[in-house]
Motif scaffolding. Sequence first.
Motif: not given
Ligand SMILES: Cc1cc2nc3c(=O)[nH]c(=O)nc-3n(C[C@H](O)[C@H](O)[C@H](O)COP(=O)(O)O)c2cc1C
Lengths: 161, 430
Positions: B54-57, B59-61, B85-87, B393-395
Amino acid sequence: MNSVRNNLASTLTDQEVSEIEAEISHLPDRRSAAIDALKIVQKHRGWISDGSLSAIARLLGMSDEELDGIATFYTLIYRKPVGEKVILCCDSVSCWIMGGDKITNKIKSHLNVELGETTEDSKYTLLPVTCLGDCDHAPAMMVGDELHHDLTESNIEEILK
Amino acid sequence: MSETPLTRNIAPGKPPTDLAAYDANGGYQAVRDTIGKVDPDGVLDIIKDSNLRGRGGAGYPTGMKWSFVPKPRPDEGHRYLVANADEMEPGTFKDRLLMEFDPHQLIEGMILSSYTISADRGYIFIRDEYHTAIKRLNDAIKEAENKNYLGDRILGTDFSFHLHVHVSAGRYICGEETALLNSLEGKRANPRAKPPFPQVSGLWGRPTIVNNVETLCNIPHIVTHGADWYQSLGSGNDAGTKLYGASGRVKKPGCWELPIGTSIREILENHAGGMLDGYELKGLLPGGASTDFLVAEPLDLPMDYESIMQAGSRMGTGTMIILDDKTCPVGMIANLMKFFARESCGFCTPCREGLPWVKQILDGIEAGTGRLGDMDILERQSQFIGAISNTHCAHAPGAIEPLSSGLKYFHEDFIAHIENKTCPYTGGAT
Ligand SMILES: Cc1cc2nc3c(=O)[nH]c(=O)nc-3n(C[C@H](O)[C@H](O)[C@H](O)COP(=O)(O)O)c2cc1C
Ligand code: SF4
Ligand code: FES
């Protein structure tokens, strides 16, 4: 500008109702459209007054209080009047490194407002915003729907003239 | 030249890719070749074998995440796929590029992904400020509907998929996937307890997959060219390419698609053009605001999940924020904590109360009113707020990463502020 009277009206226009119903039609229940409905009404009226809030709550079958809890959670739902255009000025880290504070100060002095305030002529409301995803052109801001970037103290006046 | 599948339709000065341009470059071929022709489990196997993460942060497969979605049962309700798509992660500017300049790539990725997990409804959850991307996505969805790539009985098969763009109303926490689901349901965006995981009980209690935009954009290429090809794109242990970025005082800030595992040095020196004249590199956040600082000799590290983890940080979103020698690290960390404190959803105490406290102390140190005892409070708070078991949560744990690493690497800067009762930096942001 949307008239104050229209804004305080506690009934929704046919147009607003039909746009909200269109959102509801692809959702499993009416209350799931809460955020969409707030945004639709805000698009027409500029902000969400108590009267507007009640009208939306009635349409969705919610209490005013529950809907207000949702409205106040989100930064882009305005529960107070705003100017014709909202300036969203990025205050996140890359813009900060590139001198974003100076830009914000310049906007404040140019418009004679603090963050959260509206100019006397009701043209602009100045708000801070999280990273606009334009960090390679920092500092960045939105004026209404338009993105402006690579800001300098001198191009601010041109943009906000 | 290395291959750049994600940005092959994107170049400076080139107009956004519409359906005709997308089609002309092999677009929707994967949909035509797959839907109704390849068994969904067969597609899942390709994604699993590709080693896409995962490319959202986090890195989960991706293949593993999808495999937790239960098999469809007859007569059950909807199943959902959501593109995140919150980015709003400060310093991150990669998904906007993909959506503005090649919206059909995301749509094709979502069609193939939903086919694999048997989802019939999809949402693109996008932040309100991305007006251009929202417009282009909506236009592209209409084009795809007209060609029956989307909608009922796609291309005459039994598979139906309806896609809708949901425009958010602000707040960083909406990017956390369970908060995002609450927001899509029209509620306040407080994260949910896990379990149950979204794969089994997500949107309106139904099986749901949430993936980042960049993750989903990889899917058509993996399906077309296969897992081995995808693996061969990466230059280390990880597979594929990655959108890397750099912002701060570099000569050419920007975003580039490179083999995953490209070294930080190559990204910084070859692509970002090195530091601006008169500035030295002091440190960097490798993947957005919620990653630990790297300093000293991180340059030859490959930007992949394991290497950056071993160096004590996270690859995160892969978009680096560069700290130069004339910008105050204390001021930078104070800016980051202001952001995280403001964006706390307020649900749990360490995050809601701890982050504003930390921010206040940092502001004091930056303004020259700090005391040595403040350092102990910052240390203790960063351990307390940072322990994942303490928050919902992970925030908060993410928020504290730049603080705890900053306390370690920039200790002397903190002390200099406190002892001299002023910020020693004059040439930087402030
Ligand atoms: C506070 C917080 C904000 C996040 N914001 C985003 C975000 O804007 N876009 C995103 O793709 N993932 C974000 N993530 C990660 C998502 O929770 C999630 O892991 C991700 O969308 C999964 O997609 P992936 O498996 O393709 O990476 C955020 C996580 C946290 C804890
Ligand atoms: S850690 Fe922060 S953002 Fe996450 S649930 Fe707790 S208060 Fe909300
Ligand atoms: S930090 Fe301002 S646009 Fe990203």
